[in-house]
Design a protein around this motif. Structure first.
Motif, PDB file in Angstrom:
ATOM      1  N   LEU A 186       0.886  -0.975  -0.161  1.00 33.17           N
ATOM      2  CA  LEU A 186       0.005  -0.019  -0.075  1.00 33.17           C
ATOM      3  C   LEU A 186       0.849   1.133  -0.041  1.00 33.17           C
ATOM      4  N   GLN A 187       0.742   2.155  -0.893  1.00 36.63           N
ATOM      5  CA  GLN A 187       1.372   3.057  -0.955  1.00 36.63           C
ATOM      6  C   GLN A 187       0.809   4.500  -0.558  1.00 36.63           C
ATOM      7  N   GLU A 188       1.493   5.310   0.077  1.00 37.04           N
ATOM      8  CA  GLU A 188       1.282   6.554   0.858  1.00 37.04           C
ATOM      9  C   GLU A 188      -0.069   6.452   1.707  1.00 37.04           C
ATOM     10  N   GLY A 189      -1.119   7.296   0.992  1.00 34.75           N
ATOM     11  CA  GLY A 189      -2.251   7.482   1.878  1.00 34.75           C
ATOM     12  C   GLY A 189      -3.188   5.989   1.842  1.00 34.75           C
ATOM     13  N   ALA A 190      -2.863   5.158   1.007  1.00 34.08           N
ATOM     14  CA  ALA A 190      -3.492   3.864   0.995  1.00 34.08           C
ATOM     15  C   ALA A 190      -3.160   3.052   2.461  1.00 34.08           C
ATOM     16  N   ALA A 191      -1.929   3.440   2.806  1.00 27.99           N
ATOM     17  CA  ALA A 191      -1.672   2.676   3.772  1.00 27.99           C
ATOM     18  C   ALA A 191      -2.402   2.910   5.070  1.00 27.99           C
ATOM     19  N   ASN A 192      -3.152   4.008   5.030  1.00 22.36           N
ATOM     20  CA  ASN A 192      -3.998   4.290   6.410  1.00 22.36           C
ATOM     21  C   ASN A 192      -5.269   3.554   6.126  1.00 22.36           C
ATOM     22  N   LEU A 193      -5.676   2.813   5.156  1.00 25.34           N
ATOM     23  CA  LEU A 193      -6.789   2.174   5.043  1.00 25.34           C
ATOM     24  C   LEU A 193      -6.642   0.884   6.131  1.00 25.34           C
ATOM     25  N   ILE A 194      -5.254   0.519   6.343  1.00 24.45           N
ATOM     26  CA  ILE A 194      -5.283  -0.485   7.376  1.00 24.45           C
ATOM     27  C   ILE A 194      -4.606   0.126   8.609  1.00 24.45           C
ATOM     28  N   GLY A 195      -3.604   1.045   8.425  1.00 25.83           N
ATOM     29  CA  GLY A 195      -3.245   1.545   9.530  1.00 25.83           C
ATOM     30  C   GLY A 195      -3.819   2.201  10.661  1.00 25.83           C
ATOM     31  N   ARG A 196      -5.060   2.835  10.147  1.00 23.42           N
ATOM     32  CA  ARG A 196      -5.884   3.279  11.166  1.00 23.42           C
ATOM     33  C   ARG A 196      -6.727   2.204  12.004  1.00 23.42           C
ATOM     34  N   LEU A 197      -6.477   1.008  11.840  1.00 22.28           N
ATOM     35  CA  LEU A 197      -7.055  -0.022  12.617  1.00 22.28           C
ATOM     36  C   LEU A 197      -6.116  -0.346  13.735  1.00 22.28           C
ATOM     37  N   LEU A 198      -4.941  -0.007  13.720  1.00 17.19           N
ATOM     38  CA  LEU A 198      -3.830  -0.697  14.554  1.00 17.19           C
ATOM     39  C   LEU A 198      -4.172  -0.051  15.956  1.00 17.19           C
ATOM     40  N   PRO A 199      -3.766  -1.063  17.004  1.00 17.22           N
ATOM     41  CA  PRO A 199      -4.008  -0.810  18.571  1.00 17.22           C
ATOM     42  C   PRO A 199      -3.467   0.563  18.690  1.00 17.22           C
ATOM     43  N   PRO A 200      -4.096   1.469  19.534  1.00 19.45           N
ATOM     44  CA  PRO A 200      -3.491   2.692  19.845  1.00 19.45           C
ATOM     45  C   PRO A 200      -2.254   2.525  20.761  1.00 19.45           C
ATOM     46  N   VAL A 201      -1.113   3.425  20.479  1.00 17.23           N
ATOM     47  CA  VAL A 201      -0.022   3.404  21.401  1.00 17.23           C
ATOM     48  C   VAL A 201      -0.311   4.231  22.649  1.00 17.23           C
ATOM     49  N   THR A 202       0.006   3.845  23.701  1.00 19.44           N
ATOM     50  CA  THR A 202      -0.238   4.500  24.859  1.00 19.44           C
ATOM     51  C   THR A 202       0.906   5.667  25.131  1.00 19.44           C
ATOM     52  N   LEU A 203       0.583   6.416  25.932  1.00 21.54           N
ATOM     53  CA  LEU A 203       1.600   7.650  26.426  1.00 21.54           C
ATOM     54  C   LEU A 203       2.710   7.148  26.901  1.00 21.54           C
ATOM     55  N   GLU A 204       2.662   6.152  27.614  1.00 18.47           N
ATOM     56  CA  GLU A 204       4.007   5.441  28.503  1.00 18.47           C
ATOM     57  C   GLU A 204       4.778   4.944  27.140  1.00 18.47           C
ATOM     58  N   GLU A 205       4.359   4.112  26.360  1.00 13.31           N
ATOM     59  CA  GLU A 205       4.980   3.509  25.137  1.00 13.31           C
ATOM     60  C   GLU A 205       5.694   4.784  24.511  1.00 13.31           C
ATOM     61  N   LYS A 206       4.935   5.901  24.180  1.00 15.72           N
ATOM     62  CA  LYS A 206       5.427   6.916  23.287  1.00 15.72           C
ATOM     63  C   LYS A 206       6.669   7.587  24.133  1.00 15.72           C
ATOM     64  N   VAL A 207       6.365   7.867  25.543  1.00 10.97           N
ATOM     65  CA  VAL A 207       7.571   8.362  26.352  1.00 10.97           C
ATOM     66  C   VAL A 207       8.881   7.376  26.308  1.00 10.97           C
ATOM     67  N   GLN A 208       8.492   6.289  26.558  1.00  8.86           N
ATOM     68  CA  GLN A 208       9.689   5.397  26.357  1.00  8.86           C
ATOM     69  C   GLN A 208      10.347   5.493  25.032  1.00  8.86           C
ATOM     70  N   GLY A 209       9.809   5.578  24.067  1.00 13.36           N
ATOM     71  CA  GLY A 209      10.154   5.483  22.523  1.00 13.36           C
ATOM     72  C   GLY A 209      10.934   6.870  22.531  1.00 13.36           C
ATOM     73  N   LEU A 210      10.333   7.953  23.160  1.00 13.93           N
ATOM     74  CA  LEU A 210      11.268   9.223  22.893  1.00 13.93           C
ATOM     75  C   LEU A 210      12.530   9.058  23.594  1.00 13.93           C
ATOM     76  N   LEU A 211      12.386   8.395  24.777  1.00 10.28           N
ATOM     77  CA  LEU A 211      13.635   8.473  25.775  1.00 10.28           C
ATOM     78  C   LEU A 211      14.826   7.507  25.090  1.00 10.28           C
ATOM     79  N   ARG A 212      14.359   6.464  24.597  1.00 12.25           N
ATOM     80  CA  ARG A 212      15.053   5.857  23.848  1.00 12.25           C
ATOM     81  C   ARG A 212      15.907   6.258  22.662  1.00 12.25           C
ATOM     82  N   ALA A 213      15.054   7.216  22.070  1.00 13.51           N
ATOM     83  CA  ALA A 213      15.538   7.967  20.892  1.00 13.51           C
ATOM     84  C   ALA A 213      16.225   8.895  21.337  1.00 13.51           C
TER      85      ALA A 213
END
Length: 550
Positions: A186-213
């Motif tokens: 799926l190219q560009e915006g077509a990826a969103n047809l599936i990506g919008r179904l992904l489980p939401p990322v939690t705030l704690e997961e995002k914080v850990q991702g930011l700190l890792r980065a």
């Protein structure tokens, strides 16, 4: 020196590459609190007191901290903890990693991650069947390394109800077999047809991702950056709340400018929301003072916006010239209004048509509002028509370079050059032409699209050959090589200018913030072909060591 109170930190035994026009090189630097108080030679040692920490550089180079002008740290940090395919370039390696990841987490509802290279697949197009053989029971969603497409399995297609009857979205494409059924790419915006179904990322997961980065970026000498997307886009989780949380409690040690995402499905009605987000997003070391507009896609999948058609597999003109995500006249209106509100605009402009449309929008804003200190910048600049080179300086638009891409490698040689043709291929990544024109150069990595290591990018800017390229690899458009001093200035002072941090960072001078890095050698003293072997030993932000140890 008029101020003789002892310093908290003195680095001596240089060289010190100051980026200051008045004194390009020194041998010693002193810090008190979070600021530099002296730069010079032996006289700086007079500020050493009984409690001063002294770092003996032993001939290693001290430079201003790198500033990445286009990066996605939270996404990169999250992917480090998912099914990470980055660094590998073969289907066999991907099979091994995907299977191992699926075995390690049998209860995960989805298999997510990415970082795969298009060069590993014929035409850059993987298939669902390849994933079905590895993970038949759960949906799989894996973005490629440039994040402009997704590889999915049959279970994911079924979950989203995508079949031969599903139309392509306006901003993307579903790759299909001859009978119209989806292939799994799926190219560009077509990826969103599936990506919008992904489980939401939690705030704690995002914080850990930011700190890792942040830990990774600090280890590479990066002390500040511009996050190129704060908002919801193409299934990238909005990192704003992670930045706000870490800025509030002090865990955000880098200086960050957030580029608020422009929703191309909406118009100027979103500006009030952006103004509110700018006000709420100024906290600690975070400033949300920029708006990001993605004007086109990428050349490898035919979505970069070109002034003329792509070539097809036979070398003939096709009927595709790429996608301008925002109609040009509307773009001019939006940028003019954003500029009037004091927003910097950060453009994704990769093809020559997108570059021209972005510059036209800046010109419209300048004409309507006059020249103000908004400092618009265009990122990527893969193909720039020669007629537009001089417009960067004329309009005060900075050129934001991702230098690591300006080299021969399979994605360039197999998926780009044949479809651009010789004339446009010769207009790719015109660093030297932009430098000669007087344009302000900034630099960034676009990580996790490519390596976040600034020294690897500097190597390619100077050599136009990848650091790991075998001896004898052809130089990519050698006339567009730039010298190490100019490349380093782009990744420090130039990015500091784009980030509106140039009055306090980007150079080593008294009164500036003590944001700097110690390299393991002086790359100016060695051959250019060894620049990429340089490493960062220590990184300081505001006078505090955030990486390495003396």
């Amino acid at each position: 020196m008029s101020d003789t109170a002892p310093a908290d930190l003195v680095l001596t035994g240089g060289p010190v590459h100051t980026l200051s026009p008045a004194r390009a090189r020194a041998t010693s630097l002193a810090v008190r609190g979070e600021r530099i108080v002296a730069v010079g030679h032996d006289e700086v040692r007079e500020l050493i007191g009984p409690r001063t920490e002294v770092v003996d550089l032993r001939g290693k180079l001290l430079i201003p901290g790198f500033q990445d002008a286009h990066v996605h740290p939270v996404g990169g940090g999250l992917e480090m903890g998912q099914c990470d395919l980055s660094g590998a370039t073969t289907l066999a390696a991907y099979r091994e990693r995907i299977a191992a990841y699926a075995r390690a987490d049998p209860d995960a509802a989805w298999i997510t991650g990415g970082g795969w290279a298009m060069e590993a697949f014929p035409g850059g197009l993987p298939t669902a069947a390849e994933l079905d053989a590895l993970v038949p029971d759960r949906p799989v969603y894996l973005v490629n390394r440039d994040h402009h497409g997704a590889w999915v399995n049959s279970r994911a297609l079924e979950r989203a109800g995508i079949d031969a009857r599903t139309p392509d979205p306006a901003d993307g494409r579903i790759e299909r077999h001859a009978d119209g059924t989806p292939t799994g790419m799926l190219q560009e915006g077509a990826a969103n047809l599936i990506g919008r179904l992904l489980p939401p990322v939690t705030l704690e997961e995002k914080v850990q991702g930011l700190l890792r980065a942040q830990e990774l970026l600090h280890s590479l000498g990066v002390t500040a950056w511009q996050d190129a997307i704060l908002g919801e886009h193409a299934n990238l989780t909005d990192p704003t709340d992670a930045y706000l949380a870490t800025a509030a409690d002090g865990r955000l040690t880098a200086r960050v400018v957030g580029a608020l995402w422009w929703d191309r499905a909406r118009g100027t009605e979103q500006i009030e929301e952006l103004l509110a987000r700018r006000a709420a997003g100024t906290r600690g070391r975070l400033r949300c003072s920029t708006v990001k507009i993605m004007q086109d896609g990428v050349a490898e999948n035919g979505t970069a916006a070109l002034l003329g058609p792509y070539l097809d597999g036979c070398g003939c003109m096709s009927d595709n010239s790429g996608i301008s995500f925002v109609p040009p006249k509307e773009l001019q209106s939006y940028v003019t209004e954003l500029d009037a509100h004091g927003f910097q605009v950060h453009f994704h402009a990769l093809g020559d048509r997108a570059v021209r449309e972005a510059l036209d929008a800046v010109e419209a804003a300048r004409r309507a509002n006059g020249f103000s200190d908004t400092r618009p910048h265009l990122a990527h600049l893969q193909v720039v028509h020669p007629d537009d080179i001089g417009r960067f300086r004329e309009l005060g638009a900075s050129a934001n370079l991702q230098a690591l891409w300006a080299a021969h490698e399979p994605q360039m040689d197999d998926l780009t050059i044949p479809f651009l043709g010789p004339e446009r291929s010769g207009q790719q990544y015109p660093f030297a032409a932009l430098l000669r024109s007087g344009a302000t150069l900034a630099a960034g990595s676009d990580w996790p699209v490519s390596s976040p290591d600034p020294l690897q990018a500097l190597h390619v800017a100077v050599n136009r050959v990848l650091p790991e390229a075998p001896h004898g690899t052809p130089v990519f458009l050698p006339e567009q090589r730039i010298d190490l001093g100019s490349a380093l200035a782009a990744y420090t002072a130039g990015s500091a200018y784009v980030n509106h941090l140039d009055e306090v960072t980007g150079a080593l001078a008294p009164g500036f913030l003590a944001d700097f890095a110690v390299l393991d050698r002086d790359p100016f003293a060695g051959p250019a072909e060894e620049i990429g072997t340089t490493r960062v030993e220590q990184t300081f932000v505001g006078g505090l060591r955030v990486f390495g140890a003396e």
